[in-house]
Design an enzyme around this catalytic site. Structure first.
Site, PDB file in Angstrom:
ATOM      1  N   ASP A  79      -6.955   9.661  12.884  1.00  0.00           N
ATOM      2  CA  ASP A  79      -6.826   9.389  11.346  1.00  0.00           C
ATOM      3  C   ASP A  79      -7.150   8.476  11.207  1.00  0.00           C
ATOM      4  OD1 ASP A  79      -5.404  10.194   8.794  1.00  0.00           O
ATOM      5  OD2 ASP A  79      -3.392   9.441   9.112  1.00  0.00           O
ATOM      6  N   ALA A  88       0.864  -1.184  -0.033  1.00  0.00           N
ATOM      7  CA  ALA A  88      -0.045  -0.258  -0.149  1.00  0.00           C
ATOM      8  C   ALA A  88       0.703   0.721   0.421  1.00  0.00           C
ATOM      9  CB  ALA A  88      -0.727  -0.341   1.039  1.00  0.00           C
ATOM     10  N   ALA A 115       0.818   5.684   0.479  1.00  0.00           N
ATOM     11  CA  ALA A 115       0.021   6.796   0.969  1.00  0.00           C
ATOM     12  C   ALA A 115       0.418   8.369   0.955  1.00  0.00           C
ATOM     13  CB  ALA A 115      -0.526   6.566   2.409  1.00  0.00           C
ATOM     14  N   SER A 116      -0.077   9.154   1.598  1.00  0.00           N
ATOM     15  CA  SER A 116       0.872  10.173   1.783  1.00  0.00           C
ATOM     16  C   SER A 116       2.202   9.989   2.148  1.00  0.00           C
ATOM     17  CB  SER A 116      -0.036  11.369   2.074  1.00  0.00           C
ATOM     18  OG  SER A 116      -0.028  11.745   2.971  1.00  0.00           O
ATOM     19  N   ILE A 117       2.191   9.596   3.079  1.00  0.00           N
ATOM     20  CA  ILE A 117       3.467  10.150   3.662  1.00  0.00           C
ATOM     21  C   ILE A 117       4.774   8.829   4.117  1.00  0.00           C
ATOM     22  CG2 ILE A 117       4.819  10.535   6.076  1.00  0.00           C
ATOM     23  CD1 ILE A 117       2.983  12.641   5.111  1.00  0.00           C
ATOM     24  N   ALA A 118       4.106   7.979   2.831  1.00  0.00           N
ATOM     25  CA  ALA A 118       5.053   6.358   3.495  1.00  0.00           C
ATOM     26  C   ALA A 118       4.224   5.312   2.914  1.00  0.00           C
ATOM     27  CB  ALA A 118       5.239   5.902   5.008  1.00  0.00           C
ATOM     28  N   GLN A 119       4.264   4.595   1.941  1.00  0.00           N
ATOM     29  CA  GLN A 119       4.488   3.172   1.999  1.00  0.00           C
ATOM     30  C   GLN A 119       4.709   2.183   2.779  1.00  0.00           C
ATOM     31  OE1 GLN A 119       6.059   3.564  -2.379  1.00  0.00           O
ATOM     32  NE2 GLN A 119       7.776   2.136  -2.104  1.00  0.00           N
TER      33      GLN A 119
END
Length: 577
Positions: free
Chosen positions: A287, A128, A130-134
């Protein structure tokens, strides 16, 4: 200059993806409609696909701050057209990933060794993103499946750039926009920046995850929420390793229905989890978009939540926590007078606010939404009425509550998705009443005593001096210099005793020490009676009236320090008496 360049970049992306299509012309003023018609974006061709796809790609291109906005919007499909809501949902865990080889290099630099020496079967294809990390999958030598979360390269530079721009806009709103000071925009932006930076701190997220898991480790809580275990030896500044979980994404309602999952129970447990985190633990996952929430459906009749990504968590001060609980309870009981009074007492509105007018405005905004399921409530209309009320009474945005409000938006969106018929008020009110009773009743009193006893013992030698000063100030009508004059009065007392001689009697035949001792005992008895009466009033009567508290009980409840502060005074006075 960098902010100007960033503004031009944003305008370029807006124009290239023709995001003007997102703005309904029928709701625009004439001036805005003219700008949209004649703007430079009209020179760009309309990109292929629908406007939602273009919006999603534009947010991805603009970076993590904008992706966060898209994630928040994606939790509210009830407020967005389907052609926008569905593409935005991909921002929850399907953001364009960065190269897996780069992720490998970051991990090996963090661990200071080849990946294969610590884990097996590392996959460079992210599970997966996302905006900050994977996230990448792997397996420990003992066979346990884990996931490794890696922050994006150059993420700090991009966040600093965009938050600087946000700070400039917030300062402009604060100084130039009518009523802009009520928004507390600079403080909100500063808090948001710190929140995003905290989310990038992998050891902090790991610690948050451990704390949340510990909070729900009891048997009764474990049926509600499961949190994956942290693998600390493989966690560092940019890398976070934890247990791999398997569950159904909460957004896949059709799958949950096909498995006969009890969606009503699931929705009610979601509300219980939220209020447990906010009020019992004062530590809440902030979140909770669908990409971070999964469902364990192994027991369809007894489902439970699985929470990941604890990078953003929130907590409240004791005062804000108490005021929030009392406001919600008064709101659920439709006691708008109490809501208005609490807002004034907490400083959320100016002290000179006319309570009766404020009460009437709150009643007008809130009354239409009661006794209706979520599916029938127009929260957009409700929020507009609240904003109008806030502007009229100069209510300021509370920066410390912004994170909680964002979480409430997520929670309400999840509730609508799972079980739109959920009666949020009836589900939440019993929990809040139990919490208030436990807080101001005997259990809460004993807990406060246990927490404050070491501090009381530490300061107990100062208690006689403080009480004596207070009595002298009351008797003399002045509170000036009480502490500084105490030693001087003590020396004068010794001098008088020496001058009078041991056993010298006053006009009534009593020696001076006996007279002083008698006065001291009388004062101590007065203090004892008043203190114990106030203690009983606070702990007993307030608990008795908890279901429908009058104003004076609300005043006592709004001061949680009152009972713990009075108790040592009462104990000392009784002993002396």
């Amino acid at each position: 200059m960098s902010s100007v360049w960033r503004c031009l970049q944003i305008l370029w992306v807006f124009s290239r993806y023709r995001l003007d299509r997102l703005i309904p012309r029928e709701y625009c003023s004439r001036s805005l409609a003219l700008i949209l018609t004649l703007g430079p974006w009209r020179l760009f061709p309309t990109p292929p696909g629908n406007r939602g796809d273009a919006f999603q790609k534009a947010l991805e291109e603009l970076g993590p701050i904008f992706i966060k906005v898209g994630q928040l919007l994606s939790t509210r499909p009830d407020l967005l057209p389907p052609d926008i809501a569905i593409p935005l949902s991909r921002l929850q865990d399907e953001v364009a990933p960065f190269d897996g080889a780069v992720a490998r290099a970051i991990i090996e630099r963090q661990w200071q060794c080849p990946i294969e020496s610590r884990v097996l079967d590392f996959s460079e294809t992210p599970l997966a993103s996302a905006s900050i990390a994977q996230v990448h999958t792997a397996r420990l030598p003992d066979g346990q499946d884990v996931v490794i979360k890696v922050t994006r390269p150059d993420i700090r530079v991009r966040i600093d750039r965009d938050t600087r721009l946000m700070a400039l806009l917030a300062d402009f709103v604060e100084r130039r926009v009518d009523q802009g000071h009520r928004l507390n925009a600079p403080q909100v932006v500063a808090d948001y920046r710190q929140t995003i930076l905290d989310e990038m701190d992998m050891p902090r997220e790991a610690a948050n995850t451990s704390q949340l898991k510990r909070n729900f480790s009891a048997v009764a809580d474990a049926r509600l929420l499961y949190v994956p275990a942290v693998h600390w030896p493989l966690t560092g500044e940019r890398v976070f390793t934890m247990e791999r979980i398997h569950g159904i994404p909460i957004s896949q309602v059709a799958t949950l229905r096909s498995l006969d999952v009890n969606l009503k129970l699931l929705a009610e447990r979601g509300v219980e989890i939220f209020f447990t985190q906010v009020f019992r633990d004062n530590f809440f996952h902030a979140d909770m978009h669908p990409g971070n929430i999964f469902i364990d459906a192994s027991k369809p009749e007894d489902p439970r939540y699985i929470a990941i990504d604890c990078g953003i968590v929130g907590s409240l001060t004791e005062e804000d926590q108490a005021y929030l609980a009392k406001n919600l309870l008064a709101f659920f009981r439709r006691d708008y007078r109490a809501v208005a009074t609490l807002h004034v007492a907490s400083g959320w509105v100016p002290a000179d606010t006319p309570v009766s007018e404020f009460e009437a405005a709150i009643r007008t905004a809130c009354e239409p939404i009661f006794e209706r399921p979520l599916a029938e409530i127009s929260f957009a209309h409700f929020l507009l009425r609240l904003f109008e009320t806030a502007r009229r009474f100069e209510m300021e945005v509370q920066p410390q509550l912004v994170l909680l409000q964002k979480t409430l938006v997520h929670i309400e969106g999840l509730g609508r998705t799972l079980y739109p018929e959920l009666d949020l008020w009836q589900t939440a009110q019993p929990y809040l009443e139990r919490w208030m009773k436990s807080r101001i009743g005997p259990p809460g009193l004993l807990q406060a005593m246990r927490e404050r006893l070491p501090e009381w013992l530490e300061h107990s030698p100062e208690m006689p001096e403080l009480v004596y000063n207070a009595l002298q100030n009351i008797a003399g009508g002045s509170g000036v210099g009480g502490h500084l004059q105490y030693r001087e009065r003590q020396e004068q007392s010794r001098s008088r005793r020496a001058t009078a001689g041991r056993g010298a009697a006053d006009g009534n035949g009593r020696t001076w020490p006996e007279k002083s001792k008698g006065n001291g005992r009388l004062s101590a008895k007065i203090i004892a009676v008043a203190s114990i009466a106030l203690l009983a009033l606070s702990a007993g009567v307030a608990g008795f009236f908890v279901s429908n508290p009058p104003d004076w009980v609300v005043w006592i409840e709004s001061r949680p320090w009152l009972v713990p502060a009075v108790l040592p005074l009462a104990v000392w006075a009784v002993i002396c008496a």
